[in-house]
Design an enzyme around this catalytic site. Structure first.
Site, PDB file in Angstrom:
ATOM      1  N   HIS A  57      -3.178  -4.679   5.229  1.00  0.00           N
ATOM      2  CA  HIS A  57      -1.794  -4.193   5.620  1.00  0.00           C
ATOM      3  C   HIS A  57      -1.420  -3.951   7.224  1.00  0.00           C
ATOM      4  O   HIS A  57      -2.645  -3.648   7.974  1.00  0.00           O
ATOM      5  CB  HIS A  57      -1.117  -2.991   4.863  1.00  0.00           C
ATOM      6  CG  HIS A  57      -1.101  -3.023   3.584  1.00  0.00           C
ATOM      7  ND1 HIS A  57      -0.516  -1.954   2.662  1.00  0.00           N
ATOM      8  CD2 HIS A  57      -1.371  -4.093   2.508  1.00  0.00           C
ATOM      9  CE1 HIS A  57      -0.714  -2.428   1.550  1.00  0.00           C
ATOM     10  NE2 HIS A  57      -0.705  -3.609   1.533  1.00  0.00           N
ATOM     11  N   GLU A  59      -0.464  -1.618   9.091  1.00  0.00           N
ATOM     12  CA  GLU A  59      -0.907  -0.123   9.687  1.00  0.00           C
ATOM     13  C   GLU A  59      -2.414  -0.285   9.627  1.00  0.00           C
ATOM     14  O   GLU A  59      -3.009   0.128  10.655  1.00  0.00           O
ATOM     15  CB  GLU A  59      -0.253   0.844   8.597  1.00  0.00           C
ATOM     16  CG  GLU A  59       1.192   0.768   8.172  1.00  0.00           C
ATOM     17  CD  GLU A  59       1.445   0.139   7.198  1.00  0.00           C
ATOM     18  OE1 GLU A  59       2.268   0.643   6.300  1.00  0.00           O
ATOM     19  OE2 GLU A  59       0.939  -1.048   6.716  1.00  0.00           O
ATOM     20  N   CYS A  85       2.356   2.345   2.399  1.00  0.00           N
ATOM     21  CA  CYS A  85       1.875   2.489   1.007  1.00  0.00           C
ATOM     22  C   CYS A  85       1.128   3.809   0.961  1.00  0.00           C
ATOM     23  O   CYS A  85       0.555   4.463   2.000  1.00  0.00           O
ATOM     24  CB  CYS A  85       1.110   1.409   0.572  1.00  0.00           C
ATOM     25  SG  CYS A  85      -0.701   1.255   1.204  1.00  0.00           S
ATOM     26  N   CYS A  88      -2.295   3.223   2.907  1.00  0.00           N
ATOM     27  CA  CYS A  88      -2.008   3.189   4.761  1.00  0.00           C
ATOM     28  C   CYS A  88      -1.715   4.862   5.040  1.00  0.00           C
ATOM     29  O   CYS A  88      -1.882   5.087   6.304  1.00  0.00           O
ATOM     30  CB  CYS A  88      -1.003   2.363   5.012  1.00  0.00           C
ATOM     31  SG  CYS A  88      -1.606   0.670   4.665  1.00  0.00           S
TER      32      CYS A  88
END
Length: 130
Positions: A57, A59, A85, A88
């Site tokens: 992801h 992040e 999410c 993260c």
């Protein structure tokens, strides 16, 4: 936030392009977009258009990138084009990030809920059509 949206366009992912910028003292200290780890082909989805399990992801990319630098994310703000999410969110907490600004709500809210639970400032900043 607009710069995070621009940065998202660097992603090779087809289904969803997400960008993230880590900012501290009005300076960008790290950036990331969703994609595959170094050394992997720049293909994010399988033949059924399902994200491959090793795709990172945005992040996570920004946080791991700052970890390899001389900068610290402690006290920083994370601008990300989609809400984090749960996985993260855990990285954000451990990285010492104090504020998260996101531009698109994801169907699951557990990541945002966790950030708010621990006192991280979370702001929703949708893209305007003006």
């Amino acid at each position: 936030m607009q710069m995070a949206r621009i940065w998202a366009q660097n992603s090779y992912c087809v289904r969803r392009k997400v960008g993230a910028l880590l900012v501290k003292e009005k300076m960008i200290i790290s950036d990331g977009f969703n994609g595959t780890p170094s050394g992997f082909p720049n293909v994010c989805e399988d033949e059924n258009n399902v994200s491959l399990p090793y795709v990172l992801h945005a992040e996570a990319n920004a946080i791991t990138k700052v970890a390899r630098s001389n900068n610290s994310s402690d006290g920083a703000t994370l601008y990300v084009t989609a809400s984090p999410c749960i996985e993260c969110a855990k990285l954000i907490i451990q990285a010492g990030i104090k504020r998260v600004v996101y531009g698109e709500k994801y169907r699951l809210t557990d990541g945002v809920d966790l950030l708010e639970k621990v006192g991280i400032q979370v702001e929703y900043m949708p893209e305007t059509t003006e």
